[in-house]
Design an enzyme around this catalytic site. Structure first.
Site, short mmCIF file in Angstrom:
data_model
loop_
_atom_site.label_atom_id
_atom_site.label_comp_id
_atom_site.label_asym_id
_atom_site.label_seq_id
_atom_site.Cartn_x
_atom_site.Cartn_y
_atom_site.Cartn_z
N GLY A 46 6.10 3.29 -3.43
CA GLY A 46 5.85 2.96 -2.27
C GLY A 46 5.40 1.48 -2.66
N GLN A 51 0.02 -4.85 0.84
CA GLN A 51 -0.60 -5.09 -0.06
C GLN A 51 -0.28 -6.68 -0.95
OE1 GLN A 51 1.64 -1.21 -0.71
NE2 GLN A 51 -0.74 -0.73 -2.48
N CYS A 92 -2.56 4.69 -4.45
CA CYS A 92 -2.65 3.57 -4.90
C CYS A 92 -2.13 2.54 -5.24
CB CYS A 92 -3.25 3.37 -3.33
SG CYS A 92 -2.88 1.81 -2.25
N LEU A 93 -0.94 1.40 -5.56
CA LEU A 93 -1.18 0.60 -6.59
C LEU A 93 -2.66 -0.77 -5.51
CD1 LEU A 93 2.17 -0.43 -6.14
CD2 LEU A 93 0.89 0.72 -7.75
N HIS A 134 1.58 6.43 4.53
CA HIS A 134 0.88 6.34 3.15
C HIS A 134 0.97 5.26 3.84
CE1 HIS A 134 -1.45 5.04 -0.32
NE2 HIS A 134 -1.30 4.23 -0.30
N GLU A 135 2.60 3.89 3.64
CA GLU A 135 2.70 2.88 3.55
C GLU A 135 2.75 2.47 5.43
OE1 GLU A 135 2.88 1.58 1.55
OE2 GLU A 135 3.31 3.45 -0.16
N HIS A 138 -0.75 0.74 5.57
CA HIS A 138 -0.78 -0.13 4.92
C HIS A 138 -0.34 -1.20 5.83
CE1 HIS A 138 -1.94 0.26 0.82
NE2 HIS A 138 -1.01 0.84 0.84
O1 GNR Z 1 2.89 4.84 -6.02
C1 GNR Z 1 2.09 5.25 -5.29
N1 GNR Z 1 2.38 6.42 -5.23
C2 GNR Z 1 1.28 7.50 -4.26
C3 GNR Z 1 0.87 8.62 -4.42
C4 GNR Z 1 0.63 9.92 -3.84
C5 GNR Z 1 0.96 9.38 -2.26
C6 GNR Z 1 1.26 7.99 -1.45
C7 GNR Z 1 1.43 7.35 -2.48
S1 GNR Z 1 2.08 5.75 -2.25
C8 GNR Z 1 1.72 5.10 -4.14
C9 GNR Z 1 2.10 3.76 -3.93
C10 GNR Z 1 1.25 2.51 -3.29
O2 GNR Z 1 0.00 2.62 -2.81
N2 GNR Z 1 2.17 2.28 -1.78
O3 GNR Z 1 1.43 1.63 -0.96
NI NI Z 2 -1.07 2.49 -1.11
#
Ligand code: GNR
Ligand code: NI
Length: 168
Positions: A46, A51, A92-93, A134-135, A138
């Site tokens: 995601g 980001q 998270c990236l 999670h997104e 952000h």
């Molecule tokens: O790549 C991602 N893997 C992930 C694994 C578990 C829960 C959430 C994520 S999102 C993350 C990519 C990212 O940072 N999205 O904002």
């Molecule tokens: Ni993230």
């Protein structure tokens, strides 16, 4: 298409609150394509616009094995439909190299717009529900490290700051 630069914790720009998308034009489609390319290249499931330093309410997701099922959510909102919690090891990236367990509601109903501005609703469970939450965090300037203890978060911050100094 273009690969966009991903901001990393503790960059203060990750704390900005994103504004609603109001214009559904070709420029928005280019941003969506660039975000998808950036997400695939970074091997993420995601990516939120925040980001890549675009403070608009837009996110892309692909939780498929084959990486052939992109999903786009514009101005997303969700309601909890299963308040039982599910635990995932989240990464998270924007927090590269760190994985920690986070609990979130297991089932949600998401209302969002597509790239044409049409509204749709989906139900999500499992990793998709976790990823959407999670997104959306952000877009509110929130990161998964905010759910951890201050001790863990500060350790992660220190290690990433050290990395950033090395490569600066
Ligand atoms: O790549 C991602 N893997 C992930 C694994 C578990 C829960 C959430 C994520 S999102 C993350 C990519 C990212 O940072 N999205 O904002
Ligand atoms: Ni993230």
């Amino acid at each position: 298409m273009a690969i966009l630069q991903i901001l990393e914790f503790p960059d203060p720009r990750l704390r900005k609150i994103a504004a609603p998308v109001t214009v559904f034009d070709d420029k928005l489609e280019v941003l969506i394509d660039d975000m998808l390319e950036t997400m695939y290249e970074a091997k993420g499931i995601g990516l939120a616009a925040t980001q890549v330093n675009v403070h608009k309410r837009l996110l892309v997701i692909d939780v498929s094995e084959e990486k052939d099922s992109p999903q786009v959510f514009i101005n997303p909102n969700f309601e909890v439909i299963e308040d039982e919690l599910s635990e995932y090891d989240e990464g998270c990236l924007s927090v590269p190299g760190f994985y920690e367990t986070v609990s979130r509601p297991k089932g949600i109903q998401v209302t969002a717009q597509d790239k044409k501005g049409d509204t749709f609703k989906i139900e999500a469970q499992g990793i998709l529900a976790t990823c959407i939450q999670h997104e959306i965090d952000h877009l509110e300037g929130k990161l998964f490290v905010d759910y951890l203890s201050a001790l863990k978060r500060n350790r992660i911050r220190g290690k990433l700051e050290k990395e950033h100094k090395k490569s600066a």
